[in-house]
Design an enzyme around this catalytic site. Structure first.
Site, PDB file in Angstrom:
ATOM      1  N   ASP A  20       0.850  -1.197   0.000  1.00 16.87           N
ATOM      2  CA  ASP A  20       0.000   0.000   0.000  1.00 16.87           C
ATOM      3  C   ASP A  20       0.886   1.247   0.000  1.00 16.87           C
ATOM      4  O   ASP A  20       0.677   2.178  -0.784  1.00 16.87           O
ATOM      5  CB  ASP A  20      -0.913   0.007   1.240  1.00 16.87           C
ATOM      6  CG  ASP A  20      -1.675  -1.287   1.382  1.00 16.87           C
ATOM      7  OD1 ASP A  20      -2.619  -1.494   0.614  1.00 16.87           O
ATOM      8  OD2 ASP A  20      -1.301  -2.106   2.242  1.00 16.87           O
ATOM      9  N   GLU A 247       1.972  -6.587  -5.446  1.00 14.74           N
ATOM     10  CA  GLU A 247       1.609  -5.730  -6.583  1.00 14.74           C
ATOM     11  C   GLU A 247       2.823  -4.983  -7.137  1.00 14.74           C
ATOM     12  O   GLU A 247       3.158  -5.096  -8.320  1.00 14.74           O
ATOM     13  CB  GLU A 247       0.533  -4.742  -6.111  1.00 14.74           C
ATOM     14  CG  GLU A 247       0.087  -3.791  -7.188  1.00 14.74           C
ATOM     15  CD  GLU A 247      -1.263  -3.162  -6.915  1.00 14.74           C
ATOM     16  OE1 GLU A 247      -2.105  -3.776  -6.226  1.00 14.74           O
ATOM     17  OE2 GLU A 247      -1.495  -2.045  -7.408  1.00 14.74           O
TER      18      GLU A 247
HETATM   19  O1  TRH Z   1       4.436  -5.832   0.505  1.00 17.21           O
HETATM   20  P1  TRH Z   1       3.560  -6.450  -0.498  1.00 17.21           P
HETATM   21  O2  TRH Z   1       3.135  -7.770  -0.199  1.00 17.21           O
HETATM   22  O3  TRH Z   1       2.287  -5.555  -0.700  1.00 17.21           O
HETATM   23  C1  TRH Z   1       0.986  -6.064  -0.779  1.00 17.21           C
HETATM   24  C2  TRH Z   1       0.405  -5.927  -2.141  1.00 17.21           C
HETATM   25  O4  TRH Z   1       0.451  -4.604  -2.577  1.00 17.21           O
HETATM   26  C3  TRH Z   1      -1.014  -6.417  -2.142  1.00 17.21           C
HETATM   27  O5  TRH Z   1      -1.605  -6.258  -3.409  1.00 17.21           O
HETATM   28  C4  TRH Z   1      -1.790  -5.636  -1.117  1.00 17.21           C
HETATM   29  O6  TRH Z   1      -3.069  -6.152  -1.069  1.00 17.21           O
HETATM   30  C5  TRH Z   1      -1.100  -5.798   0.216  1.00 17.21           C
HETATM   31  O7  TRH Z   1       0.233  -5.346   0.129  1.00 17.21           O
HETATM   32  C6  TRH Z   1      -1.798  -5.053   1.284  1.00 17.21           C
HETATM   33  O8  TRH Z   1       4.336  -6.497  -1.913  1.00 17.21           O
HETATM   34  P2  TRH Z   1       4.586  -5.366  -3.003  1.00 17.21           P
HETATM   35  O9  TRH Z   1       3.312  -4.846  -3.564  1.00 17.21           O
HETATM   36  O10 TRH Z   1       5.546  -5.926  -3.945  1.00 17.21           O
HETATM   37  O11 TRH Z   1       5.282  -4.180  -2.223  1.00 17.21           O
HETATM   38  C7  TRH Z   1       6.587  -4.260  -1.744  1.00 17.21           C
HETATM   39  C8  TRH Z   1       7.245  -2.889  -1.834  1.00 17.21           C
HETATM   40  O12 TRH Z   1       8.456  -2.884  -1.099  1.00 17.21           O
HETATM   41  C9  TRH Z   1       7.622  -2.514  -3.264  1.00 17.21           C
HETATM   42  O13 TRH Z   1       7.350  -1.125  -3.448  1.00 17.21           O
HETATM   43  C10 TRH Z   1       9.126  -2.751  -3.326  1.00 17.21           C
HETATM   44  C11 TRH Z   1       9.506  -2.387  -1.924  1.00 17.21           C
HETATM   45  N1  TRH Z   1      10.775  -2.937  -1.424  1.00 17.21           N
HETATM   46  C12 TRH Z   1      11.820  -2.065  -1.215  1.00 17.21           C
HETATM   47  O14 TRH Z   1      11.704  -0.853  -1.471  1.00 17.21           O
HETATM   48  N2  TRH Z   1      12.986  -2.560  -0.696  1.00 17.21           N
HETATM   49  C13 TRH Z   1      13.180  -3.871  -0.417  1.00 17.21           C
HETATM   50  O15 TRH Z   1      14.268  -4.273   0.039  1.00 17.21           O
HETATM   51  C14 TRH Z   1      12.073  -4.771  -0.672  1.00 17.21           C
HETATM   52  C15 TRH Z   1      12.238  -6.235  -0.377  1.00 17.21           C
HETATM   53  C16 TRH Z   1      10.895  -4.258  -1.158  1.00 17.21           C
END
Ligand code: TRH
Length: 343
Positions: A20, A247
């Site tokens: 989010d 996402e």
């Molecule tokens: O964290 P998520 O599982 O987010 C989820 C999804 O958005 C899902 O659709 C929603 O329903 C739920 O949250 C509430 O995975 P996502 O979407 O890949 O987000 C991870 C974020 O973290 C992405 O912007 C990349 C960032 N990230 C970093 O900036 N640094 C890191 O080291 C890592 C591992 C991730």
């Protein structure tokens, strides 16, 4: 005199995990940097932003507290993932001589019905709220992608397969690690902070803190710290294969133009399997790839050798796939056009 910048408030409630905040941060930054919008990100838990973009100065970040009595509504109001605006703020929107353009930014899904719902208005308290759906196909809002996004050159193959691992709790992970350990090909797995690192630590049965490396058979595991978003994006480009989730990382893996495996955000009544199937229907009819994605999401058995044999084909297909899903324009540009036409 140039017109004053469009003012935009983006509201976000962090349900769990990082997505989010990750999605709303990316959108906020892009609207500010590329379109010179004056963006306020109103978020109930700003902590993840410090990890994504330490020291950022593009966007005003406000902690969402109570009814946000001190906030005067902006020209464009984006409610992320139906997070329900404070009633007082909605009241103030209605009181404006010209009500703001109000959007609900929805979750990403490749399901067919999305095209029919994207852009639809919904009357709310005497105002209109529009549904804005990200998506992979024409007729949706598109996907977040910065104008200056550059595709890194393909990683040089120096003997070991470089893999990044970002996942939820995943009961299939031990079987995958065992297959890698026993495999003929050396594998170097870059394990992301949080749940991936915790699960690998449990599997290793020894401390596995950021910066540490562990070796088991043909498998080398490196524990990463939490990376700023641009560094995470760059990691995807440096790897031959990326395990992603949710996402935002899922979308970034596709812009990185590398093979990837997606763990969908687990939902009640197996809603995530419907989303997975919808995505795979667009992405591939290769049975070994489909089976591996489903197995990684808990359905069927995980056949790493069968999937690994498909990696060259997936790598060859990745640039064309990225072009296909970019063809409808990026989400921020589409959103700006949508709002500008209604301001
Ligand atoms: O964290 P998520 O599982 O987010 C989820 C999804 O958005 C899902 O659709 C929603 O329903 C739920 O949250 C509430 O995975 P996502 O979407 O890949 O987000 C991870 C974020 O973290 C992405 O912007 C990349 C960032 N990230 C970093 O900036 N640094 C890191 O080291 C890592 C591992 C991730």
């Amino acid at each position: 005199m140039p017109p004053p910048p469009v003012r935009c408030d983006i509201f976000c409630r962090v349900i769990d995990n990082l997505g989010d905040a990750g999605v709303t941060w990316r959108l906020s930054r892009q609207l500010a940097v590329e379109f010179s919008w004056q963006v306020r990100l109103v978020i109930d838990d700003p902590a993840p932003l410090a990890g994504f973009a330490p020291g950022q100065q593009f966007v005003e970040v406000r902690r969402w507290e109570g009814d946000c009595a001190d906030l005067m509504p902006a020209d464009v109001v984006i409610e992320a993932f139906a997070c329900d605006l404070p009633p007082r703020y909605v009241e103030a929107m209605r009181a404006r001589a010209r009500p703001p353009v109000w959007l609900n930014l929805e979750y990403l899904s490749a399901e067919d019905w999305v095209v029919g719902c994207h852009g639809l208005p919904s009357p709310q308290a005497g105002l209109q709220k529009f549904f804005f759906f990200p998506g992979f196909v024409p007729g949706t809002g598109g996907l977040l992608r910065e104008r200056d996004h550059a595709v890194p050159p393909a990683p040089i193959f120096a003997g070991s397969l470089e893999i990044s691992l970002f996942c939820y709790e995943n009961p299939r992970l031990p079987a995958l690690l065992a297959a890698w350990l026993d495999g003929e090909q050396p594998i170097h797995c870059h394990v992301c902070a949080g749940l991936p690192r915790q699960q690998v630590e449990a599997w290793l049965d020894e401390t596995f803190s950021a910066g540490m490396t562990a070796r088991r058979g043909n498998l080398t595991l490196s524990a990463l710290p939490f990376l700023p978003q641009p560094d995470y994006d760059a990691l995807l480009g440096r790897c031959h294969l990326n395990f992603v989730r949710g996402e935002d990382s899922f979308v970034r893996a596709q812009w990185a133009e590398r093979p990837f495996v997606w763990q969908a955000y687990p939902q009640a009544q197996a809603g995530h399997l419907i989303k997975l199937d919808a995505f795979l229907n667009l992405y591939t009819d290769d049975a070994a790839v489909r089976d591996f994605f489903f197995a990684w999401n808990g359905v069927g058995s995980l056949d790493w050798p069968a999937f690994a044999a498909r990696l060259p084909a997936l790598a060859a297909k990745a640039p064309g796939w990225a072009r296909q899903i970019a063809a409808q324009g990026d989400l921020a540009t589409n959103l700006v056009k949508f709002c500008t036409a209604r301001l």
